[in-house]
Write a protein that holds these residues in place. Structure first.
Motif, mmCIF file in Angstrom:
data_model
loop_
_atom_site.group_PDB
_atom_site.id
_atom_site.type_symbol
_atom_site.label_atom_id
_atom_site.label_comp_id
_atom_site.label_asym_id
_atom_site.label_seq_id
_atom_site.Cartn_x
_atom_site.Cartn_y
_atom_site.Cartn_z
ATOM 1 N N MET A 112 68.574 155.846 97.874
ATOM 2 C CA MET A 112 67.313 156.420 97.408
ATOM 3 C C MET A 112 66.571 155.362 96.583
ATOM 4 O O MET A 112 67.144 154.738 95.709
ATOM 5 C CB MET A 112 67.624 157.660 96.573
ATOM 6 C CG MET A 112 66.420 158.397 96.123
ATOM 7 S SD MET A 112 65.822 159.396 97.489
ATOM 8 C CE MET A 112 64.577 160.298 96.691
ATOM 9 N N GLU A 113 65.300 155.190 96.888
ATOM 10 C CA GLU A 113 64.498 154.201 96.180
ATOM 11 C C GLU A 113 64.052 154.744 94.828
ATOM 12 O O GLU A 113 63.735 155.923 94.696
ATOM 13 C CB GLU A 113 63.252 153.863 96.998
ATOM 14 C CG GLU A 113 63.545 153.182 98.308
ATOM 15 C CD GLU A 113 62.272 152.895 99.097
ATOM 16 O OE1 GLU A 113 61.227 153.495 98.811
ATOM 17 O OE2 GLU A 113 62.353 152.071 100.000
ATOM 18 N N ASN A 114 63.994 153.840 93.856
ATOM 19 C CA ASN A 114 63.478 154.286 92.564
ATOM 20 C C ASN A 114 61.952 154.263 92.586
ATOM 21 O O ASN A 114 61.332 153.762 93.526
ATOM 22 C CB ASN A 114 64.064 153.465 91.406
ATOM 23 C CG ASN A 114 63.578 152.033 91.379
ATOM 24 O OD1 ASN A 114 62.443 151.735 91.731
ATOM 25 N ND2 ASN A 114 64.438 151.125 90.953
ATOM 26 N N GLN A 115 61.357 154.792 91.566
ATOM 27 C CA GLN A 115 59.906 154.952 91.517
ATOM 28 C C GLN A 115 59.176 153.611 91.579
ATOM 29 O O GLN A 115 58.151 153.487 92.246
ATOM 30 C CB GLN A 115 59.506 155.719 90.257
ATOM 31 C CG GLN A 115 58.028 156.035 90.211
ATOM 32 C CD GLN A 115 57.666 156.894 89.018
ATOM 33 O OE1 GLN A 115 58.515 157.229 88.211
ATOM 34 N NE2 GLN A 115 56.408 157.260 88.909
ATOM 35 N N MET A 121 51.703 150.252 97.300
ATOM 36 C CA MET A 121 50.609 149.313 97.043
ATOM 37 C C MET A 121 50.489 148.308 98.189
ATOM 38 O O MET A 121 49.379 147.981 98.624
ATOM 39 C CB MET A 121 50.813 148.617 95.704
ATOM 40 C CG MET A 121 50.632 149.559 94.519
ATOM 41 S SD MET A 121 51.084 148.834 92.929
ATOM 42 C CE MET A 121 49.782 147.633 92.715
ATOM 43 N N LEU A 122 51.617 147.830 98.697
ATOM 44 C CA LEU A 122 51.590 146.896 99.825
ATOM 45 C C LEU A 122 51.055 147.574 101.094
ATOM 46 O O LEU A 122 50.257 146.984 101.837
ATOM 47 C CB LEU A 122 52.983 146.315 100.071
ATOM 48 C CG LEU A 122 53.441 145.281 99.056
ATOM 49 C CD1 LEU A 122 54.950 145.035 99.161
ATOM 50 C CD2 LEU A 122 52.664 143.971 99.240
ATOM 51 N N ARG A 161 54.256 137.748 95.455
ATOM 52 C CA ARG A 161 54.833 137.431 96.769
ATOM 53 C C ARG A 161 56.348 137.586 96.769
ATOM 54 O O ARG A 161 56.944 137.978 97.763
ATOM 55 C CB ARG A 161 54.441 136.011 97.208
ATOM 56 C CG ARG A 161 53.011 135.962 97.663
ATOM 57 C CD ARG A 161 52.636 134.711 98.374
ATOM 58 N NE ARG A 161 53.179 133.516 97.768
ATOM 59 C CZ ARG A 161 53.138 132.315 98.329
ATOM 60 N NH1 ARG A 161 52.596 132.153 99.505
ATOM 61 N NH2 ARG A 161 53.635 131.278 97.721
ATOM 62 N N THR A 162 56.973 137.287 95.664
ATOM 63 C CA THR A 162 58.425 137.460 95.574
ATOM 64 C C THR A 162 58.796 138.923 95.790
ATOM 65 O O THR A 162 59.770 139.232 96.466
ATOM 66 C CB THR A 162 58.933 136.980 94.198
ATOM 67 O OG1 THR A 162 58.490 135.644 93.971
ATOM 68 C CG2 THR A 162 60.439 137.052 94.107
ATOM 69 N N THR A 163 57.996 139.814 95.229
ATOM 70 C CA THR A 163 58.235 141.251 95.403
ATOM 71 C C THR A 163 58.056 141.629 96.867
ATOM 72 O O THR A 163 58.848 142.402 97.414
ATOM 73 C CB THR A 163 57.283 142.074 94.512
ATOM 74 O OG1 THR A 163 57.464 141.665 93.155
ATOM 75 C CG2 THR A 163 57.544 143.561 94.647
ATOM 76 N N ILE A 167 60.067 150.836 93.071
ATOM 77 C CA ILE A 167 60.104 150.331 94.446
ATOM 78 C C ILE A 167 59.091 151.091 95.303
ATOM 79 O O ILE A 167 58.335 150.488 96.072
ATOM 80 C CB ILE A 167 61.527 150.444 95.033
ATOM 81 C CG1 ILE A 167 62.482 149.511 94.292
ATOM 82 C CG2 ILE A 167 61.527 150.150 96.525
ATOM 83 C CD1 ILE A 167 63.951 149.708 94.646
ATOM 84 N N ARG A 168 59.069 152.415 95.174
ATOM 85 C CA ARG A 168 58.119 153.231 95.957
ATOM 86 C C ARG A 168 56.678 152.842 95.640
ATOM 87 O O ARG A 168 55.837 152.743 96.542
ATOM 88 C CB ARG A 168 58.337 154.720 95.698
ATOM 89 C CG ARG A 168 59.534 155.291 96.439
ATOM 90 C CD ARG A 168 59.566 156.806 96.408
ATOM 91 N NE ARG A 168 59.488 157.390 95.080
ATOM 92 C CZ ARG A 168 60.529 157.602 94.268
ATOM 93 N NH1 ARG A 168 61.745 157.279 94.670
ATOM 94 N NH2 ARG A 168 60.368 158.135 93.088
#
Length: 177
Positions: free
Chosen positions: A1-4, A12-13, A42-44, A6-7
């Motif tokens: 499950m992704e955390n907030q 945004m992307l 960009r790293t993200t 990450i979501r």
């Protein structure tokens, strides 16, 4: 499950890519430009995706998954599911058309018609027992590809006809098979 966090970053992307796809094709969008529009490092980006195409693939999967989920609810509640599907696609026409233009059309149409809820509806368009297996296969392909083209032309037009009119057209075609 992704955390907030990450979501939010992924959202945004996705929003940034969809914004850029309105202006130019995927192969002309750079990671730098996407990250700038999305206000993401960009790293993200590279933490979650390997390319713009991978991000687009996830947007397509999200769209199809949500479409299937929404349609399953509609189909169980109403017998006129085709009209409800058309109305749903009409509401999502901007995203639908962006995906058709950005994902290879044949690939997107195959993904769309592989959604279980849509498959159920279109499976009932012909009485396969009346045809040999080979003929039924080609008739199904004709129905899927023809329907997809009708949907794209309808949804990408400047002033799309009401969903009821397209449902009537598809119903007329069904009656001829």
């Amino acid at each position: 499950m992704e955390n907030q966090r990450i979501r939010i970053s992924k959202t945004m992307l996705k929003t940034g890519l969809l914004k850029l796809l309105k202006e130019k094709p995927l192969n002309q969008i750079t990671i730098y430009e996407l990250c700038k529009v999305s206000q993401i490092n960009r790293t993200t980006f590279y933490k979650y995706y390997g390319s713009q195409a991978e991000l687009l693939g996830e947007i397509e999967e999200d769209f199809l998954r949500q479409l299937d989920k929404d349609l399953k609810q509609v189909i169980t509640q109403d017998s006129n599911a085709l009209l409800l599907i058309l109305q749903h696609l009409y509401e999502q026409r901007e995203l639908f058309c962006l995906l058709v233009r950005s994902v290879p059309m044949q690939e997107f149409s195959e993904h769309l018609f592989s959604i279980p809820s849509i498959g159920i509806i279109f499976q009932n368009m012909i009485d396969e027992s009346s045809y040999s297996e080979t003929k039924a296969k080609y008739i199904r392909q004709f129905i899927f590809r023809g329907t997809f083209r009708v949907l794209y032309d309808w949804l990408s037009s400047e002033n799309p006809e009401p969903a009821t009119e397209i449902a009537d057209v598809l119903g007329l075609l069904k009656s001829k098979l």
